[in-house]
Design a protein around this motif. Structure first.
Motif, PDB file in Angstrom:
ATOM      1  N   ASN A 130       2.881   0.129   5.999  1.00  0.00           N
ATOM      2  CA  ASN A 130       3.298   1.416   5.422  1.00  0.00           C
ATOM      3  C   ASN A 130       4.798   1.646   5.580  1.00  0.00           C
ATOM      4  O   ASN A 130       5.437   2.239   4.707  1.00  0.00           O
ATOM      5  N   GLN A 131       5.370   1.156   6.675  1.00  0.00           N
ATOM      6  CA  GLN A 131       6.821   1.272   6.836  1.00  0.00           C
ATOM      7  C   GLN A 131       7.549   0.423   5.801  1.00  0.00           C
ATOM      8  O   GLN A 131       8.579   0.839   5.260  1.00  0.00           O
ATOM      9  N   ALA A 149       0.033 -14.007   4.300  1.00  0.00           N
ATOM     10  CA  ALA A 149      -1.234 -13.587   3.688  1.00  0.00           C
ATOM     11  C   ALA A 149      -1.753 -12.261   4.216  1.00  0.00           C
ATOM     12  O   ALA A 149      -1.991 -11.331   3.441  1.00  0.00           O
ATOM     13  N   HIS A 150      -1.961 -12.139   5.519  1.00  0.00           N
ATOM     14  CA  HIS A 150      -2.609 -10.931   6.032  1.00  0.00           C
ATOM     15  C   HIS A 150      -1.741  -9.691   5.878  1.00  0.00           C
ATOM     16  O   HIS A 150      -2.221  -8.650   5.431  1.00  0.00           O
ATOM     17  N   ILE A 151      -0.457  -9.776   6.219  1.00  0.00           N
ATOM     18  CA  ILE A 151       0.385  -8.580   6.099  1.00  0.00           C
ATOM     19  C   ILE A 151       0.479  -8.142   4.639  1.00  0.00           C
ATOM     20  O   ILE A 151       0.427  -6.942   4.340  1.00  0.00           O
ATOM     21  N   LEU A 152       0.573  -9.091   3.700  1.00  0.00           N
ATOM     22  CA  LEU A 152       0.678  -8.711   2.287  1.00  0.00           C
ATOM     23  C   LEU A 152      -0.638  -8.159   1.750  1.00  0.00           C
ATOM     24  O   LEU A 152      -0.643  -7.215   0.950  1.00  0.00           O
ATOM     25  N   ARG A 153      -1.765  -8.708   2.191  1.00  0.00           N
ATOM     26  CA  ARG A 153      -3.064  -8.188   1.764  1.00  0.00           C
ATOM     27  C   ARG A 153      -3.254  -6.756   2.277  1.00  0.00           C
ATOM     28  O   ARG A 153      -3.717  -5.872   1.540  1.00  0.00           O
ATOM     29  N   LEU A 155      -0.849  -4.704   3.126  1.00  0.00           N
ATOM     30  CA  LEU A 155       0.127  -3.872   2.434  1.00  0.00           C
ATOM     31  C   LEU A 155      -0.416  -3.431   1.066  1.00  0.00           C
ATOM     32  O   LEU A 155      -0.262  -2.275   0.674  1.00  0.00           O
ATOM     33  N   ALA A 156      -1.083  -4.330   0.366  1.00  0.00           N
ATOM     34  CA  ALA A 156      -1.653  -3.980  -0.944  1.00  0.00           C
ATOM     35  C   ALA A 156      -2.697  -2.878  -0.824  1.00  0.00           C
ATOM     36  O   ALA A 156      -2.724  -1.943  -1.631  1.00  0.00           O
ATOM     37  N   THR A 157      -3.556  -2.952   0.204  1.00  0.00           N
ATOM     38  CA  THR A 157      -4.575  -1.903   0.361  1.00  0.00           C
ATOM     39  C   THR A 157      -3.933  -0.581   0.753  1.00  0.00           C
ATOM     40  O   THR A 157      -4.381   0.481   0.315  1.00  0.00           O
ATOM     41  N   VAL A 179       1.632  -8.320  -7.759  1.00  0.00           N
ATOM     42  CA  VAL A 179       2.515  -7.206  -8.086  1.00  0.00           C
ATOM     43  C   VAL A 179       1.791  -5.880  -7.895  1.00  0.00           C
ATOM     44  O   VAL A 179       0.647  -5.721  -8.333  1.00  0.00           O
ATOM     45  N   LEU A 180       2.465  -4.959  -7.224  1.00  0.00           N
ATOM     46  CA  LEU A 180       1.976  -3.595  -7.030  1.00  0.00           C
ATOM     47  C   LEU A 180       2.838  -2.668  -7.880  1.00  0.00           C
ATOM     48  O   LEU A 180       4.057  -2.800  -7.895  1.00  0.00           O
TER      49      LEU A 180
END
Length: 195
Positions: A130-131, A149-153, A155-157, A179-180
């Motif tokens: 979120n930061q 992988a995990h931080i980006l996944r 972050l997407a949620t 892409v978000l």
């Protein structure tokens, strides 16, 4: 749950680093600085062509070698700023282990639901994600994130305002682009796991 304040000009590009020996073998890799394999270097270099002509208002990268090298090979090192909050989930005592290996000692174990001794909780990783979102929306426009992988996944949620554990249902390949952005005024995942 964080505020979903809107800066509809923001488009966040999630770029997972190229393959490493540990990502290829399924070993949990957070703070161990594993270099890219030759295949990982090739996929990172291929990102240069895939991202050719795309202008980013900001480029943020994890401080790990695998993310920094992917960013460099993709042609964005000149613009990149290290963002410590893009570091991969700290797996604590599970660093370097495969899930099956951990489950042989702790049946039913999952990174998504079990405590991580000497590491981070899912909520702590989500707070970092979120930061990063706040930083990216502050930059505005198109922002590239080179990370894991995990931080980006997660972050997407967080971007779509969902619970971070939903990230376990999102697969993210090495060398991929996601892409978000927005669907009208609603935050959305507009592309996922493009390789």
């Amino acid at each position: 749950m964080p505020s979903l304040a809107s800066n509809e000009s923001t488009e966040i590009w999630l770029i997972r680093h190229g393959e490493t020996a540990w990502s290829r073998s399924g070993r949990h890799t957070s703070r161990t600085d594993i270099p890219l394999t030759p295949a990982g270097e090739a996929s990172a270099h291929a990102l240069r062509e895939r991202l050719k002509g795309i202008q980013f208002g900001g480029v943020l990268t994890s401080p790990s070698l695998r993310a920094l090298d992917t960013c460099r090979l993709a042609g964005f090192a000149w613009q990149a700023r290290i963002e410590p909050n893009l570091s991969e989930w700290n797996y604590g005592i599970y660093e370097g282990k495969r899930t099956a290996e951990i489950q042989s000692e702790t049946p039913g174990w999952s990174v998504w639901t079990a405590p991580i001794p000497d590491g981070e909780s899912l909520d702590q990783v989500a707070a970092r994600a979120n930061q990063v979102i706040e930083t990216a929306t502050g930059i505005g426009g198109r922002v590239a994130l080179f990370a894991h992988a995990h931080i980006l996944r997660i972050l997407a949620t967080c971007w779509i305002g969902n619970v971070p554990s939903l990230a376990q249902n999102l697969i993210l390949s090495t060398g991929s682009i996601s892409v978000l952005g927005y669907e009208r005024s609603t935050r959305a995942i507009t592309r996922w796991n493009c390789v």
